[in-house]
Write a protein that holds these residues in place. Structure first.
Motif, PDB file in Angstrom:
ATOM      1  N   THR A  70       1.653   7.430 -11.134  1.00 37.78           N
ATOM      2  CA  THR A  70       1.221   6.483 -10.107  1.00 37.78           C
ATOM      3  C   THR A  70       2.418   5.898  -9.374  1.00 37.78           C
ATOM      4  O   THR A  70       2.455   5.847  -8.133  1.00 37.78           O
ATOM      5  CB  THR A  70       0.387   5.353 -10.744  1.00 37.78           C
ATOM      6  OG1 THR A  70      -0.762   5.916 -11.393  1.00 37.78           O
ATOM      7  CG2 THR A  70      -0.082   4.360  -9.692  1.00 37.78           C
TER       8      THR A  70
ATOM      9  N   THR B 242      -8.604   2.746  -8.120  1.00 33.52           N
ATOM     10  CA  THR B 242      -7.501   1.872  -8.539  1.00 33.52           C
ATOM     11  C   THR B 242      -7.959   0.824  -9.555  1.00 33.52           C
ATOM     12  O   THR B 242      -7.374  -0.244  -9.664  1.00 33.52           O
ATOM     13  CB  THR B 242      -6.874   1.171  -7.316  1.00 33.52           C
ATOM     14  OG1 THR B 242      -7.908   0.476  -6.593  1.00 33.52           O
ATOM     15  CG2 THR B 242      -6.211   2.182  -6.391  1.00 33.52           C
TER      16      THR B 242
ATOM     17  N   LYS C  99     -12.330  -0.307  -5.187  1.00 36.61           N
ATOM     18  CA  LYS C  99     -11.452   0.141  -6.269  1.00 36.61           C
ATOM     19  C   LYS C  99     -12.035   1.340  -7.014  1.00 36.61           C
ATOM     20  O   LYS C  99     -11.369   1.914  -7.872  1.00 36.61           O
ATOM     21  CB  LYS C  99     -11.222  -0.997  -7.267  1.00 36.61           C
ATOM     22  CG  LYS C  99     -10.335  -2.120  -6.761  1.00 36.61           C
ATOM     23  CD  LYS C  99     -10.081  -3.117  -7.896  1.00 36.61           C
ATOM     24  CE  LYS C  99      -9.097  -4.183  -7.478  1.00 36.61           C
ATOM     25  NZ  LYS C  99      -8.813  -5.127  -8.604  1.00 36.61           N
TER      26      LYS C  99
END
Length: 415
Positions: free
Chosen positions: A322, A336, A158
């Protein structure tokens, strides 16, 4: 109760009025209205900042701290007033803990150079996998010079630092931890307060690279309890060639001067030189006087808008962009984390990011492409680089729509 307080302090920004403050935003690029989404590299400047630079040179241009004449005193007063503004903005305990630099890179190198007199072979310096090259290379150079060992906090898929691994890296041999507040390449907001507490628990100092954080939030260095905090003026609507190094008084007194010259001395003889008190000990030579003064103007401007309002606007832009970008088939976002600021790094499968950047530029869209001076991050994801769109409070959802359409067009042309 917390929700009500936030609503009370947050107002709806008049984006049209704010955009009018920035003359560059009204121009065209390649015959198209400029859409500036490279704020992570540098912010645009409001007219009040541009005018303040001109005003300094027209009215009080003189060298500071050294003259008894009126202009020198006026320039000195304005420069030191700016230092005081910055002290208040970051909540430093003393104004002499606020050092003017040429930017984040200068501040990091100053601290790294000082630690050369402290480290010995076998000592450890801890950096993170999310760092900009400016917060990697000076520490590598320091380790080569001193025999210290560089250790790296790993990241997950992430784009978050792995705190369990960080905890295990720390030891009595750790002398300094250096980590960014927010990743320039991915937008990840690091848990720096936790990291500061853990570093201090083993007796280590910690430096926070705030270059990408200060456009979005007000750091409270006393609440954070960091030992050093560095940032650049040009990313917060101020002039290029300006920056700040905050350092705790105890640490700044411990470190030797970074450069020698005028201003930083108390007395010079050929037998021995003694150094000036803080902050002048670290401010050798004639500084960027106009830049230092006008950095205070830029901070005043941002505070007049309000950082609660800036954060709300940028949060909405990040969420909107996004959602819209992920509608494009084959597009992947890197970074993320739920704790993230208004930066989106992405690629489209089978297309080089540079090619996308070139095409959208023809449509007036300014984005950054490449490794963003964060090659270890790109190596982690096994990619050559990304397209990075970084948003500021003066950007709009309509501009995001233009970018999304441009990216779609680029994909069609390049597929």
């Amino acid at each position: 109760m917390y929700f009500c307080v936030q609503i009370f302090h947050t107002k709806m920004l008049d984006i049209t009025k704010i955009r009018a403050d920035f003359p560059i935003l009204s121009q065209k690029v390649n015959g198209k209205p400029l859409v500036y989404f490279d704020n992570g590299a540098t912010s645009q400047k409001p007219q009040i900042v541009i005018d303040a630079i001109s005003k300094y040179y027209q009215e009080i241009n003189a060298n500071i701290h050294r003259g008894v004449h009126t202009l020198s005193q006026l320039a000195t007063d304005a420069y030191e007033a700016s230092r005081k503004k910055i002290q208040n903005h970051i909540n430093a305990e003393f104004s002499h803990e606020v050092l003017f630099t040429s930017g984040t890179t200068h501040g990091i190198n100053l601290v790294a150079s000082g630690f050369a007199s402290i480290l010995k072979p076998g000592d450890e310096v801890v950096v993170s996998a999310l760092e900009h090259h400016s917060n990697i290379v000076p520490w590598q150079m320091l380790c080569e010079k001193t025999g210290a060992i560089l250790k790296v906090i790993p990241m997950n898929e992430k784009g978050e630092l792995i705190m369990d691994a960080y905890d295990k890296l720390l030891s009595d041999q750790t002398k300094i931890v250096t980590v960014n507040h927010i990743s320039n390449a991915l937008g990840t907001i690091n848990p720096i307060k936790y990291m500061i507490e853990k570093a201090h628990a083993v007796g280590a100092a910690i430096l926070i690279d705030g270059a990408q954080a200060v456009p979005h939030l007000k750091p409270d260095v006393q609440d954070l309890d960091c030992d050093f905090y560095v940032f650049s003026g040009h990313k917060i609507c101020g002039p290029t060639g300006t920056g700040i190094l905050y350092g705790k008084e105890s640490w700044l007194n411990k470190l030797p001067p970074y450069q020698g010259g005028g201003e930083m001395i108390k007395e010079v003889t050929f037998e021995k030189t003694t150094y000036a008190d803080l902050p002048h000990k670290f401010e050798a030579g004639t500084p960027n006087i106009a830049g230092g003064i006008v950095l205070g103007t830029a901070i005043d401007y941002l505070n007049s808008i309000g950082f609660d309002n800036i954060q709300q606007q940028e949060k909405e832009l990040l969420q909107y962009a996004t959602e819209k970008l992920l509608e494009i088939e084959g597009l992947k976002i890197f970074g993320t984390s739920e704790q993230k600021t208004s930066v989106i790094s992405f690629n489209i499968e089978g297309i080089h990011p540079y090619d996308i950047g070139m095409i959208v530029d023809k449509m007036g869209i300014a984005v950054r492409t490449g490794h963003h001076c964060a090659q270890p991050i790109m190596a982690h994801f096994c990619i050559p680089g990304t397209v990075r769109a970084s948003f500021a409070f003066y950007n709009t959802k309509e501009e995001i729509d233009l970018m999304v359409e441009a990216v779609k067009k680029a994909k069609t042309m390049l597929s």
